[in-house]
Enzyme design. Sequence first.
Site, PDB file in Angstrom:
ATOM      1  N   GLU B  60      17.213   4.151  -4.658  1.00 33.99           N
ATOM      2  CA  GLU B  60      17.162   5.532  -4.176  1.00 33.99           C
ATOM      3  C   GLU B  60      18.355   5.895  -3.289  1.00 33.99           C
ATOM      4  O   GLU B  60      18.859   7.005  -3.355  1.00 33.99           O
ATOM      5  CB  GLU B  60      15.849   5.804  -3.430  1.00 33.99           C
ATOM      6  CG  GLU B  60      14.629   5.906  -4.334  1.00 33.99           C
ATOM      7  CD  GLU B  60      14.079   4.550  -4.770  1.00 33.99           C
ATOM      8  OE1 GLU B  60      14.458   3.532  -4.161  1.00 33.99           O
ATOM      9  OE2 GLU B  60      13.274   4.506  -5.708  1.00 33.99           O
ATOM     10  N   HIS B 129       3.034   6.598  -2.400  1.00 34.79           N
ATOM     11  CA  HIS B 129       3.392   7.491  -3.491  1.00 34.79           C
ATOM     12  C   HIS B 129       2.996   8.930  -3.164  1.00 34.79           C
ATOM     13  O   HIS B 129       3.539   9.855  -3.733  1.00 34.79           O
ATOM     14  CB  HIS B 129       2.680   7.087  -4.790  1.00 34.79           C
ATOM     15  CG  HIS B 129       3.287   5.900  -5.461  1.00 34.79           C
ATOM     16  ND1 HIS B 129       3.376   4.668  -4.864  1.00 34.79           N
ATOM     17  CD2 HIS B 129       3.836   5.757  -6.698  1.00 34.79           C
ATOM     18  CE1 HIS B 129       3.955   3.822  -5.710  1.00 34.79           C
ATOM     19  NE2 HIS B 129       4.245   4.452  -6.823  1.00 34.79           N
TER      20      HIS B 129
END
Lengths: 362, 325
Positions: B60, B129
Amino acid sequence: MEKTKELQQIESQFETFQILNENGEIVNEDAMPDLSDEELKELMTRMVYTRIWDQRAISLNRQGRLGFYAPVAGQEASMIGSQFALDKKDWILPGYRDIPQIVYHGVPMDQAFLWSRGHYGGGQMPEGVNVMMPQIIIGAQITQTAGVAMGLKRNDTGTIAITYTGDGGASQGDFYEGMNFAGAFNVPAVFVVQNNRFAISVPVEKQSAAQTIAQKAVAAGIHGVQVDGMDILAVYAMTKEARERGLEGNGPTLIETLTYRYGPHTMAGDDPTRYRTSEEDDEWEKKDPLVRFRKFLESKDLWSEDEENKIVEQAKEDIKAAIKKADGAPKQKVTDLIGFMNEELPQNLKEQMAEYKEKESK
Amino acid sequence: MAQMTMIQAITDAMRCELKNDESVLVFGEDVGQNGGVFRATEGLQKEFGEDRVFDTPLAESGIGGLACGLSVTGFRPVMEVQFFGFIFETFDAVAAQMARMRYRSGGVYNSPVTIRGPFGGGVKTPELHADSLEGLMAQTPGVKVVIPSTPYDAKGLLISAIRDNDPVVYLEHMKLYRSFRDEVPEEEYTIELGKADVKREGKDITIITYGAMVHSSLKAAEELEKDGIDAEVIDLRTVSPIDIDTIIESVEKTNRAIVVQEAQKQAGIAANVVAEINDRAILSLEAPVLRVTAPDTVFPFGAAEDTWLPSYKDIVTKSKQVIEF
């Protein structure tokens, strides 16, 4: 740690590339870059100039006239040799110590001083000068370099992006991510690690089990080379080669330059005597990039004390003028800074702008 | 007009902008051939080629750095953070790099990046998440934070986000992806960032909210109506900066307000809304402004989500407290 033969074999392949030895002798004639006498002299001029600039900057800092400053003496060959190999339109993504490179790439010196002082003028790069603001977060510039290089490739500019960090920076996740992205997308990027042996105080031996930083390129599947960072010819030659490799579509390159910073990490209270010995300092000063290049130029009758003195005087004058110019920069107002936050001010900032306008008018 | 789910509206917005502007690039983990783990980029690589819509290595921070670097060389990246709980891995790239680009360069560079990511509870994902991290982002000067609650808004807001010349964090509530369809024009349109939308008009109390809680609040408003309470529901749509005028105008009319967020109570968007109301309209209030939020724990394990997340019943209860104050 006992390393397997296979691992030792891999590590031993990363030998230090050198052209000019400590005595100013060419030891690798075949690799000698094609530089004119004028260009050779220009390299020396820049190193002398930068050494004086560093001394002046340290003294200005002590007088409270400069602000943040990370000394560069010892690293001139790494900095100047690598920048000299660039095209004017290449992008530089510097770390906070990499001020000489960006000044030689077109950032006016007074602007570099403004950056040191924490003035917004320091980040306002002139049109056509492809330089990012010196990065403070160790490693952030490395992932960005993959992006800039991708942009340059997409725009078919025929230029590359080069970035700088130190031996400590090579421990960051972003270091690996940046190299890995650049490799995966095959973009023209050059990653320079100036291994000056200390990340503030932590010695490079404590950063990693890897014998070299250059070998970390292997993990990303890109080219890696270790260079004598006190040898400006070696740094120049390897950067030039890396640049061309990137442009030919043969991938990014990691260059580790072995160098040393004579001064403290920054002028904000670091004391190198706490973490290194004077013997070590002396040992590295024997490898000094200016001393050996001066010897080399003298052997070719290209250098004289007179010439050098002129450069010293020129540097002093330029710095004086640049500081004077920096002193003349407008005083920063909070309203200016609010204006730089967004393209259009949202309501909260509009209100705060009005509040500070009122404050500043008093 | 077509009937679209929110995820279809999101894909459609990206399609519009990929078509409109050569500098728009869509990338992230699995967004290419796979079309994204939620299919938000379904068909885009096929339509626009691997050159414009592409997979990245799984990192990321690298994705954020790539977007940041591309943005200063004339591109308009739309990067996907596969689940917004992974933003921590690239928080530096967003909050310390893109968000500061204009400021650090004294206005010379800007970073027109859209950072998309799914978030939000109720779908029982693994840990990290589903967290609501908009408060964290909203405390970052230099980024806008957008959260749509309907397919129509999703498309217009995403097109605006992509066209914005500064970084925009665009959060997509997972529970809303396919929960209902909406009339969505096939042509392009924009919805101004920073503008709230009154999703239900009312005169007795203002419920200020965003994201999936808009729907819980609308349901609560229906319940309240049975008791003769006429609630106004404001969907912030952009949680940073917030649309103060719309909030104040409503509170001055209803004299009562609650703020509803799915996120934990501490700090956050709701606290900011309450503070703005205090600053600007305290004398219009007949009662304290209360908050409906999740408790100040980390986002819970899957099997506890339903009791942890605020429900429409909590909104009804809190609204009545304010009405009966």
